[in-house]
Motif scaffolding. Structure first.
Motif, PDB file in Angstrom:
ATOM      1  N   TYR A 111       0.850  -1.200   0.000  1.00 53.61           N
ATOM      2  CA  TYR A 111       0.000   0.000   0.000  1.00 53.61           C
ATOM      3  C   TYR A 111       0.881   1.244   0.000  1.00 53.61           C
ATOM      4  CZ  TYR A 111      -2.907   3.589   2.319  1.00 53.61           C
ATOM      5  OH  TYR A 111      -3.542   4.760   2.668  1.00 53.61           O
ATOM      6  N   PHE A 112       1.897   1.234   0.853  1.00 55.22           N
ATOM      7  CA  PHE A 112       2.798   2.381   0.950  1.00 55.22           C
ATOM      8  C   PHE A 112       3.461   2.634  -0.407  1.00 55.22           C
ATOM      9  CE2 PHE A 112       6.693   4.602   1.478  1.00 55.22           C
ATOM     10  CZ  PHE A 112       6.473   5.508   2.502  1.00 55.22           C
ATOM     11  N   ILE A 136       1.322   5.720  -1.500  1.00 59.26           N
ATOM     12  CA  ILE A 136       2.010   6.848  -0.850  1.00 59.26           C
ATOM     13  C   ILE A 136       3.390   7.087  -1.474  1.00 59.26           C
ATOM     14  CG2 ILE A 136       2.734   7.770   1.414  1.00 59.26           C
ATOM     15  CD1 ILE A 136      -0.074   7.074   1.761  1.00 59.26           C
ATOM     16  N   GLY A 137       3.907   6.074  -2.196  1.00 60.99           N
ATOM     17  CA  GLY A 137       5.306   6.078  -2.632  1.00 60.99           C
ATOM     18  C   GLY A 137       5.774   7.370  -3.285  1.00 60.99           C
ATOM     19  N   HIS A 138       4.940   7.941  -4.129  1.00 55.72           N
ATOM     20  CA  HIS A 138       5.327   9.160  -4.842  1.00 55.72           C
ATOM     21  C   HIS A 138       5.603  10.314  -3.875  1.00 55.72           C
ATOM     22  CE1 HIS A 138       5.592  11.971  -8.121  1.00 55.72           C
ATOM     23  NE2 HIS A 138       4.601  12.688  -7.650  1.00 55.72           N
ATOM     24  N   GLU A 162       7.648   3.382  12.620  1.00 51.27           N
ATOM     25  CA  GLU A 162       9.021   2.996  12.230  1.00 51.27           C
ATOM     26  C   GLU A 162       9.049   2.378  10.837  1.00 51.27           C
ATOM     27  OE1 GLU A 162      10.198   0.521  15.474  1.00 51.27           O
ATOM     28  OE2 GLU A 162      10.379   2.252  16.834  1.00 51.27           O
ATOM     29  N   TYR A 163       8.053   1.550  10.522  1.00 51.39           N
ATOM     30  CA  TYR A 163       7.996   0.971   9.170  1.00 51.39           C
ATOM     31  C   TYR A 163       7.819   2.068   8.121  1.00 51.39           C
ATOM     32  CZ  TYR A 163       8.039  -4.070  10.064  1.00 51.39           C
ATOM     33  OH  TYR A 163       8.423  -5.347  10.374  1.00 51.39           O
ATOM     34  N   TYR A 164       6.939   3.015   8.409  1.00 49.21           N
ATOM     35  CA  TYR A 164       6.704   4.093   7.439  1.00 49.21           C
ATOM     36  C   TYR A 164       7.979   4.917   7.203  1.00 49.21           C
ATOM     37  CZ  TYR A 164       1.829   3.912   5.896  1.00 49.21           C
ATOM     38  OH  TYR A 164       0.654   3.566   5.242  1.00 49.21           O
ATOM     39  N   VAL A 182       5.263  -6.152  -7.386  1.00 49.91           N
ATOM     40  CA  VAL A 182       6.654  -5.808  -7.689  1.00 49.91           C
ATOM     41  C   VAL A 182       7.064  -4.571  -6.885  1.00 49.91           C
ATOM     42  CG1 VAL A 182       8.292  -5.162  -9.494  1.00 49.91           C
ATOM     43  CG2 VAL A 182       6.420  -6.739 -10.036  1.00 49.91           C
ATOM     44  N   LEU A 183       6.215  -3.534  -6.919  1.00 51.46           N
ATOM     45  CA  LEU A 183       6.555  -2.294  -6.202  1.00 51.46           C
ATOM     46  C   LEU A 183       6.668  -2.546  -4.707  1.00 51.46           C
ATOM     47  CD1 LEU A 183       4.375   0.439  -7.932  1.00 51.46           C
ATOM     48  CD2 LEU A 183       6.751  -0.108  -8.316  1.00 51.46           C
ATOM     49  N   GLY A 184       5.737  -3.343  -4.181  1.00 47.50           N
ATOM     50  CA  GLY A 184       5.744  -3.644  -2.744  1.00 47.50           C
ATOM     51  C   GLY A 184       7.038  -4.297  -2.306  1.00 47.50           C
TER      52      GLY A 184
END
Ligand code: FEO
Length: 407
Positions: free
Chosen positions: A201-202, A206-208, A247-249, A307-309
């Motif tokens: 999901y991130f 949110i990645g961009h 922390e993961y974010y 793939v992105l994940g």
């Protein structure tokens, strides 16, 4: 159509309710990202002596269910305030139906930009109270502090902090895909199964905006507030260990690598690139690495969302693609375009590329990834089937790639 989605309604703190629906019907979130694991939409409701406050809502398709679910706690007409953390229709889609039932009595509270966006999305007029960053309101003795967190994941996004209960309503941030069987992070096993979906999901959603994640987390940290519950708009709530998802974010926002994580991505029309990848993977295996492999062939097409994940916390990447119409093979070209926007980083990359009469893709893949900050360790182009020399070059370059990891 009568929908049969799973709904969770639970009082998670005194007079503070979660209303969650599990969407297993949306197979491509944003009409882009393949999510067979589903997604939840979380809305929240706070009942106070000074008025009832709804925080966000659900997607349009679930409007009827939203009203029915709400009725189990409070009648729609008795909603006095609606705080909008994010106007994207996965959360605001059921707002028009809700307001209709409510008689448009509720005051909408949000970032000033949200008013225009919601009125334009739904062709409605709102009774709207704009709030600035840091503004607060007291409703029925409960203080709400509004924190603007732009680009998480749209410009109007904000969070609400409730100091008395130490609850942070975080909007899209700290959310994830999938429909876990529990609402909280109480079970370690459930959390470890959920994290890859939060990472996916991130990376996709949110990645961009990764720099804004760090800004928002820094901003919340500087407020010096205690957080005992993070209540996001998707996925599980964080009560046992709210710091864990923060922390993961941070880690994903920095695209920090997992030591030794190697991803292999390839397209292959007639087997040449696949053969090259096999040579590389055999060498990786010989060196003690167990790469995750994604393929785009005439037999299999892996989802780009997966793939992105996996890419976001990879340490090294092997990418293989043929030249196609004087460019990069379209699937890989599309992937690299997305990666350049969402996953810019300095990860180490080895590029393998086959061609029939003129090699172009290798150079173009290398340029695209270099421009996005990646470290291109080597680019190997070969004509048709691999020669003995080609195999030796691939083996040598894999070793070079791995040397980068331990350096
Ligand atoms: Fe969950 Fe950006 O909407």
């Amino acid at each position: 159509m009568k929908r049969t989605s799973r709904i969770f309604t639970e009082e998670i703190s005194e007079n503070f309710y979660l209303m969650r629906i599990d969407d297993k019907e949306t197979l491509f979130f944003e009409s882009l990202w393949y999510i067979p694991e589903g997604i939840t939409y979380n809305a929240y409701l706070m009942l106070t002596d000074g008025g009832n406050i709804l925080f966000d809502a659900w997607k349009h398709a679930y409007s009827e269910q939203f009203i029915e679910t709400l009725k189990n706690i409070v009648d729609a007409r008795d909603i006095d305030y609606i705080v909008i953390h994010h106007t994207e229709p996965d959360h605001s889609g059921s707002l028009p139906k809700l307001l209709e039932e409510n008689g448009f009595k509720a005051e909408i509270i949000g970032n000033p930009l949200s008013k225009t966006m919601l009125e334009n999305f739904y062709n409605i007029k709102l009774k709207f109270k704009p709030v600035k960053d840091g503004d607060s309101m007291i409703i029925g003795g409960k203080k709400l502090v509004f924190i603007h967190t732009p680009w998480l994941h749209w410009p109007e996004t904000m969070m609400t902090y409730i100091p008395e209960d130490k609850i942070l309503l975080s909007g899209d941030a700290f959310g994830g895909f999938s429909t876990p069987n529990a609402i909280h992070d109480s079970d370690e096993q459930l959390v470890s199964e959920y994290i890859p979906f939060a990472r996916k999901y991130f990376a996709t959603i949110i990645g961009h905006y990764r720099p804004y994640v760090l800004k928002a987390i820094d901003k919340v940290a500087k407020l010096g507030i205690g957080i005992e519950l993070i209540a996001p708009l998707h996925g599980i709530l964080w009560r046992r260990d709210p710091n864990k998802i923060i922390e993961y974010y941070v880690k994903w926002a920095k695209a920090e690598p997992e030591k030794g994580k190697v991803i292999v991505i390839y397209s292959s029309m007639y087997g040449s690139c696949e053969e090259a990848v096999k040579v590389a993977v055999d060498e990786l295996s010989r060196l003690g690495y167990n790469p995750i492999i994604f393929k785009f062939t005439d037999r299999e097409q892996d989802p780009l969302s997966d793939v992105l994940g996996e890419l976001i916390d990879a340490e090294a990447i092997i990418l293989a693609s043929a030249t196609y119409e004087a460019g990069i093979f379209p699937t890989i070209s599309h992937l690299l375009n997305i990666v350049s926007h969402k996953l810019r980083s300095n990860k180490h990359v080895l590029i393998l590329s086959s061609y029939g009469w003129g090699g172009v893709a290798g150079r173009k893949m290398s340029e695209t990834l270099s421009n996005a900050g990646f470290n291109i360790v080597d680019t190997i182009e070969f004509r048709g089937r691999l020669s003995k020399e080609d195999r030796e070059r691939i083996v040598e370059s894999v070793r070079k790639l791995i040397e980068q990891l331990s350096s």
